[in-house]
Design a protein around this motif. Structure first.
Motif, PDB file in Angstrom:
ATOM      1  N   ALA A 157      10.918 -16.091 -71.151  1.00  0.00           N
ATOM      2  CA  ALA A 157       9.516 -15.702 -71.318  1.00  0.00           C
ATOM      3  C   ALA A 157       8.878 -15.400 -69.967  1.00  0.00           C
ATOM      4  CB  ALA A 157       8.737 -16.813 -72.025  1.00  0.00           C
ATOM      5  N   VAL A 158       8.068 -14.348 -69.936  1.00  0.00           N
ATOM      6  CA  VAL A 158       7.343 -13.949 -68.734  1.00  0.00           C
ATOM      7  C   VAL A 158       5.855 -13.875 -69.093  1.00  0.00           C
ATOM      8  CG1 VAL A 158       7.051 -12.195 -66.953  1.00  0.00           C
ATOM      9  CG2 VAL A 158       9.314 -12.593 -67.960  1.00  0.00           C
ATOM     10  N   PRO A 159       5.003 -14.740 -68.544  1.00  0.00           N
ATOM     11  CA  PRO A 159       3.572 -14.699 -68.878  1.00  0.00           C
ATOM     12  C   PRO A 159       2.946 -13.352 -68.535  1.00  0.00           C
ATOM     13  CG  PRO A 159       4.134 -16.725 -67.725  1.00  0.00           C
ATOM     14  CD  PRO A 159       5.322 -15.838 -67.611  1.00  0.00           C
ATOM     15  N   MET A 160       2.105 -12.850 -69.451  1.00  0.00           N
ATOM     16  CA  MET A 160       1.435 -11.568 -69.249  1.00  0.00           C
ATOM     17  C   MET A 160      -0.074 -11.704 -69.157  1.00  0.00           C
ATOM     18  SD  MET A 160       3.568  -8.997 -71.760  1.00  0.00           S
ATOM     19  CE  MET A 160       2.943  -7.521 -70.971  1.00  0.00           C
ATOM     20  N   SER A 161      -0.595 -12.847 -69.518  1.00  0.00           N
ATOM     21  CA  SER A 161      -2.046 -13.047 -69.470  1.00  0.00           C
ATOM     22  C   SER A 161      -2.339 -14.489 -69.103  1.00  0.00           C
ATOM     23  CB  SER A 161      -2.702 -12.717 -70.817  1.00  0.00           C
ATOM     24  OG  SER A 161      -2.434 -13.739 -71.767  1.00  0.00           O
ATOM     25  N   GLY A 162      -3.575 -14.751 -68.765  1.00  0.00           N
ATOM     26  CA  GLY A 162      -3.992 -16.117 -68.517  1.00  0.00           C
ATOM     27  C   GLY A 162      -4.193 -16.864 -69.824  1.00  0.00           C
ATOM     28  N   GLU A 163      -4.763 -18.060 -69.729  1.00  0.00           N
ATOM     29  CA  GLU A 163      -5.040 -18.833 -70.932  1.00  0.00           C
ATOM     30  C   GLU A 163      -6.041 -18.097 -71.825  1.00  0.00           C
ATOM     31  OE1 GLU A 163      -6.373 -22.620 -69.465  1.00  0.00           O
ATOM     32  OE2 GLU A 163      -4.376 -23.494 -69.783  1.00  0.00           O
ATOM     33  N   MET A 164      -5.944 -18.360 -73.103  1.00  0.00           N
ATOM     34  CA  MET A 164      -6.848 -17.760 -74.081  1.00  0.00           C
ATOM     35  C   MET A 164      -7.568 -18.875 -74.836  1.00  0.00           C
ATOM     36  SD  MET A 164      -4.296 -14.721 -75.368  1.00  0.00           S
ATOM     37  CE  MET A 164      -5.528 -13.981 -76.429  1.00  0.00           C
ATOM     38  N   ARG A 165      -8.559 -18.477 -75.626  1.00  0.00           N
ATOM     39  CA  ARG A 165      -9.341 -19.489 -76.343  1.00  0.00           C
ATOM     40  C   ARG A 165      -9.863 -18.921 -77.653  1.00  0.00           C
ATOM     41  NH1 ARG A 165     -14.708 -22.501 -74.580  1.00  0.00           N
ATOM     42  NH2 ARG A 165     -14.381 -24.457 -75.688  1.00  0.00           N
ATOM     43  N   THR A 166      -9.923 -19.783 -78.649  1.00  0.00           N
ATOM     44  CA  THR A 166     -10.487 -19.413 -79.946  1.00  0.00           C
ATOM     45  C   THR A 166     -11.971 -19.764 -79.972  1.00  0.00           C
ATOM     46  OG1 THR A 166      -8.374 -19.767 -81.057  1.00  0.00           O
ATOM     47  CG2 THR A 166     -10.346 -19.824 -82.431  1.00  0.00           C
ATOM     48  N   ALA A 167     -12.735 -19.018 -80.739  1.00  0.00           N
ATOM     49  CA  ALA A 167     -14.168 -19.303 -80.898  1.00  0.00           C
ATOM     50  C   ALA A 167     -14.493 -19.427 -82.384  1.00  0.00           C
ATOM     51  CB  ALA A 167     -15.009 -18.198 -80.263  1.00  0.00           C
ATOM     52  N   VAL A 168     -15.184 -20.498 -82.745  1.00  0.00           N
ATOM     53  CA  VAL A 168     -15.733 -20.644 -84.095  1.00  0.00           C
ATOM     54  C   VAL A 168     -17.146 -20.080 -84.025  1.00  0.00           C
ATOM     55  CG1 VAL A 168     -16.326 -22.235 -85.942  1.00  0.00           C
ATOM     56  CG2 VAL A 168     -14.358 -22.708 -84.465  1.00  0.00           C
ATOM     57  N   VAL A 169     -17.441 -19.059 -84.805  1.00  0.00           N
ATOM     58  CA  VAL A 169     -18.695 -18.321 -84.641  1.00  0.00           C
ATOM     59  C   VAL A 169     -19.397 -18.082 -85.976  1.00  0.00           C
ATOM     60  CG1 VAL A 169     -17.984 -17.152 -82.521  1.00  0.00           C
ATOM     61  CG2 VAL A 169     -17.403 -16.142 -84.735  1.00  0.00           C
ATOM     62  N   ALA A 170     -20.713 -17.888 -85.863  1.00  0.00           N
ATOM     63  CA  ALA A 170     -21.535 -17.556 -87.023  1.00  0.00           C
ATOM     64  C   ALA A 170     -22.708 -16.720 -86.539  1.00  0.00           C
ATOM     65  CB  ALA A 170     -22.021 -18.817 -87.728  1.00  0.00           C
ATOM     66  N   SER A 171     -23.326 -16.005 -87.459  1.00  0.00           N
ATOM     67  CA  SER A 171     -24.520 -15.242 -87.097  1.00  0.00           C
ATOM     68  C   SER A 171     -25.717 -16.186 -87.010  1.00  0.00           C
ATOM     69  CB  SER A 171     -24.786 -14.174 -88.144  1.00  0.00           C
ATOM     70  OG  SER A 171     -25.186 -14.777 -89.366  1.00  0.00           O
TER      71      SER A 171
END
Length: 309
Positions: A157-171
């Motif tokens: 495996a070769v990393p292609m991006s930094g860390e990511m994050r999920t968002a719980v969202v609402a209007s």
């Protein structure tokens, strides 16, 4: 050997691998009729039928199984020799076949894939997006691009991006009408936008805080399998969504959406390129990996674009 022999042998292996003349033709970049003629011509010279064909299926005959078992390693050695010579070229040439999810493709397409094509004009990229996690070796790909957590353990495996994050969202309108969940468990009393995976299973929302982890099969009025539609549903006030920050970052910045349960969605490892261990890594793939590492100090994450999934 007949001058077209290598093409015919590759055709036989492709049909055996895919179990379909049409899929094999796509794999080799040939027309179905040309591939069928190549296989038929080889069968005629050998005097045996390599495949049993019906209107619905294609399968190796007993002679075909023995033939493929003998020629596959030999062709592998020939490809390896050709790649070894290609490594001596100043500029890589040929086709790089990549399999990726749609989301991963959008993240790396411009900063990595398009940059690669500009740097190496003699290279071609055959990029296929697929919701399923496939066997890239069996399907004839040079490499795959997925979230790090999905990369098979026997791959490099070769990393292609930094860390990511999920968002719980609402209007804001949804929050005003239904309130704000204080814990993930409160979501069971809310309307949520449910997520259908490529396998057909419904995704269970994942949460973690201070070592405490939980997954929830949240309730909701609609189930979708496309992030841009999920975003649209959240913006319309249908319910609460669970999406990557890449999909809703602009909406959060501009106040169109409100972030919920922030402490329960820690970062996770991002996108990786992965490929099998080989004695000779293809020149094109080697150059692609070098470009990834060169850009590793830069952020591969583009600014979220409004409306993009």
């Amino acid at each position: 050997m007949h001058r077209s022999g290598l093409v015919e042998l590759e055709a036989v292996l492709a049909v055996a691998r895919h179990g379909s003349f049409r899929a094999a033709a796509v794999d080799l970049g040939m027309s179905t009729s040309a591939l069928s003629n190549a296989v038929a011509g080889l069968e005629a010279r050998l005097g045996v039928r390599l495949f049993n064909r019906t209107t619905r299926s294609v399968a190796l005959s007993e002679a075909g199984e023995q033939f493929v078992a003998r020629i596959a390693p030999a062709l592998g050695d020939i490809r390896g020799a050709m790649e070894a010579v290609n490594l001596l070229r100043d500029t890589p040439a040929g086709t790089l076949r990549l399999n990726t999810s749609v989301g991963a493709a959008r993240i790396v397409f411009e900063p990595i894939v398009l940059a690669f094509l500009k740097r190496y004009p003699q290279m071609q990229v055959d990029l296929v997006t697929d919701g399923r996690l496939i066997d890239i070796v069996a399907e004839g790909y040079d490499a795959g691009i997925r979230l790090a957590e999905a990369v098979p353990r026997d791959m490099i495996a070769v990393p292609m991006s930094g860390e990511m994050r999920t968002a719980v969202v609402a209007s804001p309108a949804y929050v005003a009408a239904h309130g704000t969940p204080a814990t993930p468990g409160d979501l069971m009393q809310h309307r949520c936008i449910r997520w259908r995976l490529a396998s057909g299973a419904r995704y269970r929302w994942e949460f973690e805080r201070h070592g405490e982890a939980m997954t929830l099969d949240v309730p909701g009025p609609i189930t979708l399998d496309e992030p841009s539609l999920m975003r649209d549903a959240v913006l319309a006030g249908v319910g609460i969504g669970y999406l990557s920050e890449l999909h809703v970052g602009a909406d959060l910045k501009q106040g169109r959406l409100v972030r919920l349960l922030d402490a329960w969605t820690p970062p996770y490892a991002g996108i990786c390129l992965y490929y099998p261990t080989r004695r000779h890594v293809p020149a094109g793939l080697r150059a692609f990996i070098e470009l990834i590492r060169e850009k590793s100090h830069q952020s591969v994450r583009p600014e979220p674009v409004e409306g993009s999934p």
